[in-house]
Write an enzyme that holds these catalytic residues in place. Structure first.
Site, short mmCIF file in Angstrom:
data_model
loop_
_atom_site.label_atom_id
_atom_site.label_comp_id
_atom_site.label_asym_id
_atom_site.label_seq_id
_atom_site.Cartn_x
_atom_site.Cartn_y
_atom_site.Cartn_z
N ASP A 97 -26.84 14.54 16.67
CA ASP A 97 -27.80 15.64 16.65
C ASP A 97 -28.85 15.28 15.60
OD1 ASP A 97 -29.25 17.93 16.30
OD2 ASP A 97 -27.56 19.21 15.75
N ASP B 222 -31.51 28.78 20.73
CA ASP B 222 -31.44 27.72 19.73
C ASP B 222 -32.66 27.78 18.82
OD1 ASP B 222 -31.51 25.39 18.27
OD2 ASP B 222 -31.19 24.05 19.96
#
Lengths: 181, 659
Positions: B40, B240
């Site tokens: 990520d 998100d």
């Protein structure tokens, strides 16, 4: 270049009424089979090509208007941008757009929501009519009457195109706000 | 155009089919790495995770937290990444790059608005495609290089924890002549990243020596993590809000297939913006202002304090921001008020994504939270209100993306083949037509891989080329969208207007990266192409960086060149055979024999390792087939003059009005 038959590709009967669960099931099943992630390296680019075509087919069949247009294309009919339109349809669209512009100008969210709901319902009703026209067309044997039925379908598809564009205008509203923010 | 122009097109082989852009090596065979990690690559923090004993877990490399601050500091004695770099930020602001993700795939013009509010120096003129950071030493680095440092640090961390030699620094393997074990990774990107931003991310992975198995959308990764953990089925929205970006995705999970239904968001929106507003308030109270001539160290301290104060509000209803002897009180209500404009913008994206999915909020089965900003009670309350339900938060919103990426890396490297992921292209892909109007060819939320084909024709007699401008975005006009590339088709044979039929094919691969290719259909004639990417690094720039950083770069380039030559050569064989089958009657016996021989010779060298030999054989086949190609073109033109093809063209929607 959509000469290929998307119904055949997905193993579905070539008609307007589509069993969505069946479409979904067959699409996922075939996606699993051709997805490039699951193909051996040497077959990957071929699998990607198949996946692209499959995705194109699914996209066209899933939604009512593109499915109708694909069926017409398979009949050899493509609807251009400059088709003759019934004057009352044009008048109605102009009025709807005027209302929409006013609501946008006033920033009236509640009115915008109401207009959008009305547009959605109108679209739904038209789609019901289109389904009926298609059912009639599909049960009609070849002959001059069939040509008339086909024309009725074409007219209905043109109306739906106008309605779809009108609904897109609601989306432009969100875009415009985003741009201004 | 002079007739000899088409003979021996430099660098291209093939009878009328050519590659215009080649993003990465998407058709290269993929190695099965020993161990693939999920990364990520976040705006504020980055993480690395791996699947171990069937379950994904975050690798902490001996640190307490799995989060590696996405901060890189360039010092005389080397590069620091993470916490060590962050500690240097206040002291060495110009050499310490934070939030580099906001600059990925961006030009100087794109980021002009933040230039006054970041403590480092941005360089690059209006016409430059890539923004650069100028360090105190005068050295300039690109966002791709900075991101590659973060990726290297993550890989080192993974190596430290797993102790696997395959994670060792790639230069340690240089004793092997065979390409060493390339570490493989799935790297996540915001779903809303456009082609230039994805390309930049992929380049960073390559630069760090990683085999990038896939660029995976962050919300999709999050859903993957939840889906695998719980065997969930149904429809989920993933909200998100990270440090620099907002993403919303709607996914359907069932029977091991994760299908993205729609996605949307904003690549310049997130916690960092809020930090900047709070920091500006603090600076104002302290009697200083941001903008030109700011004190970079002071600005950095203000930003750090703003972020810390924001985090303190997760635990208590009020706090204060301090800078020297200045204190500014801050309550949760104050924070909510500051955040409101950003949260409202997220609500617009949410509405649009739901509309694209043709769903109402009450038709969802759950809302998944992702990103550090969603830990804030202010954000959670807003999301609960927006969706009319409490969001899910069993998994840490800061780790869930890396966990999902690890799961996907595991699946792609052969660990499992249960999961199939069907992702979508986040922004419509189109071309500029007359008057600056955009014609969308691949609508947003099309499942990828996706393809669109459009036929162009000439609008003037004897026109030998035209410009094509590829854009990405939702606006109706070019100005509102992102320009991806401009290219020119040249060397079309002179023909009456509207006769040429150039088929431009857009293909979006499973990483969301776009390729463009073109075929002139009437004549099969070769045309030259000039690509001017409007954003990002050119292939040459990436290759130069690779050369700078890899010892085995030469080998890689030769291999890539070989793969490219093979693909082109195979295409040439297929097309020549097809032409012979269709129009073989136009070919006299000696020419036909020469062509057959050329095909056989090319097929003989294709499996070999010598890319120059393949190129030579392809050029030779091109040369001997030339009279045949000429004859085919002449016939096509004769038919056109008789009017047959002109009629066909009139039936083609839009033919003649495009340019």
């Amino acid at each position: 270049m959509s000469s290929s038959d998307y119904f055949a590709l997905l193993g579905l009967p070539r008609r307007f009424a589509v069993d969505r669960a069946e479409l979904e099931r067959r699409y996922l099943e075939r996606s699993r089979a051709v997805h490039p992630d699951r193909a051996p390296a040497e077959e990957r680019s071929g699998a990607a090509g198949q996946a692209m075509e499959l995705n194109q087919a699914y996209r066209a069949l899933k939604r009512d208007l593109p499915r109708a247009e694909h069926l017409l294309a398979l009949e050899g009919v493509t609807i251009g941008d400059n088709q003759p339109v019934a004057p009352e349809l044009l008048a109605e669209m102009l009025e709807l757009r005027e209302q929409l512009d006013e609501a946008k100008q006033a920033g009236d969210r509640a009115l915008l929501d109401r207009l959008e709901r009305a547009a959605r319902e109108r679209q739904r009703a038209e789609l019901g009519e289109l389904a009926a026209e298609f059912a009639a067309l599909e049960s009609q044997a070849a002959g001059p009457e069939r040509a008339d039925r086909l024309q009725a379908v074409v007219d209905r598809v043109i109306r739906l195109r106008y309605l779809a564009r009108y609904r897109d205008a609601f989306e432009d509203e969100d875009d415009a706000q985003e741009g201004a923010a | 155009m002079a007739d000899h122009d088409h003979a021996g097109q430099a660098g291209h082989v093939g009878g009328g089919l050519f590659q215009i852009a080649e993003p990465g090596e998407s058709h290269a065979p993929r190695k099965c790495a020993t161990r693939a990690v999920g990364i990520d690559l976040g705006t504020t923090n980055s993480l690395v995770a791996v699947v171990d004993n069937g379950a994904p877990r975050v690798l902490r490399g001996g640190e307490a937290s799995g989060l590696l601050p996405s901060v890189v500091s360039y010092q005389a004695d080397g590069v620091r990444v993470g916490e060590a770099a962050r500690r240097l930020a206040a002291e060495r602001p110009r050499d310490t790059i934070a939030s580099v993700k906001r600059f990925m795939g961006r030009s100087p013009a794109d980021v002009a608005s933040v230039a006054g509010m970041v403590p480092y120096e941005l360089v690059g003129g209006e016409s430059d495609r890539v923004v650069r950071f100028r360090l105190a030493s005068g050295r300039e680095v690109t966002p791709v290089e900075v991101s590659a440092e973060i990726l290297r640090a993550l890989v080192a961390r993974a190596g430290a924890e797993l102790g696997a030699e395959s994670f060792a620094d790639s230069s340690a393997d240089s004793s092997d002549d065979v390409p060493g074990p390339i570490e493989a990774a799935v790297i996540t990107v915001p779903a809303y990243f456009d082609d230039a931003q994805r390309q930049a991310t992929r380049d960073a992975g390559r630069l760090a020596g990683l085999d990038v198995l896939r660029l995976l959308a962050e919300p999709t990764a999050a859903a993957l993590a939840y889906g695998l953990d719980q065997g969930s089925r149904g429809r989920y929205a993933v909200y998100d809000l990270g440090g620099g970006t907002f993403d919303i995705s709607v996914l359907e999970l069932h029977q091991g297939v994760f299908k993205v239904v729609s996605t949307g968001g904003d690549t310049a929106l997130g916690g960092d913006d809020v930090d900047r507003v709070l920091a500006a308030r603090l600076l104002e109270a302290a009697g200083s202002r941001g903008g030109e001539g700011h004190d970079a160290g002071l600005l950095r301290r203000a930003l750090d304090e703003a972020r810390a104060a924001k985090h303190r509000l997760s635990d208590g209803p009020s706090t204060e921001m301090r800078l020297g002897d200045v204190a500014v009180p801050l309550s949760r209500a104050d924070l909510a008020e500051v955040m409101r404009p950003w949260l409202d913008r997220t609500a617009r994206s949410v509405r649009r994504a739901l509309r694209d999915a043709e769903l109402a909020t009450d038709e969802l089965d759950g809302v998944i939270l992702v990103g550090g900003s969603t830990k804030s009670p202010v954000v959670r309350d807003f999301v609960a209100e927006l969706f009319g339900r409490e969001p899910l938060s069993q998994l840490d919103p800061e780790e869930v993306v890396a966990l999902g990426a690890a799961a996907q890396a595991h699946a792609l490297s052969g660990g499992t083949d249960e999961v199939v992921l069907l992702d979508v292209i986040p922004l419509s892909l189109g071309i500029e037509t007359m008057g600056g109007v955009v014609e969308k060819l691949v609508p947003r939320n099309s499942t990828i891989p996706a393809r669109a084909v459009q036929t162009f024709t000439t609008y003037a007699d004897d026109q030998t080329g035209f410009d094509i401008h590829v854009v990405q975005g939702e606006r109706e006009t070019v100005e509102g969208n992102r320009s991806l590339a401009r290219f020119q088709l040249k060397g079309l044979p002179p023909m009456p207007a509207g006769l040429a039929r150039v088929e431009i094919r857009f293909e979006v691969d499973a990483d969301g990266l776009t390729r463009v290719s073109a075929i002139e259909q009437v004549t099969g004639k070769q045309a030259a192409v000039e690509v001017k990417p409007t954003y990002g690094l050119t292939e040459e720039e990436v290759e130069r960086m690779l050369l700078d950083s890899f010892e085995n770069a030469e080998q890689d380039l030769a291999r890539r060149s070989l793969l490219g030559q093979r693909v082109e050569a195979e295409q040439l064989v297929v097309m020549t055979r097809a032409a012979l089958a269709r129009d073989g009657d136009m070919c006299d016996a000696p020419t036909r024999a020469a062509i057959e021989h050329g095909i056989a010779e090319l097929e003989r060298v294709i499996p070999g390792d010598d890319h120059r030999a393949i190129r030579r054989a392809a050029e030779e086949l091109d040369r001997v087939a030339h009279p045949f190609a000429e004859a085919r073109m002449n016939r096509a033109v004769r038919e056109a003059v008789r009017g047959r093809r002109v009629d066909e063209l009139d039936a083609e929607p839009g033919a003649g009005r495009r340019r």
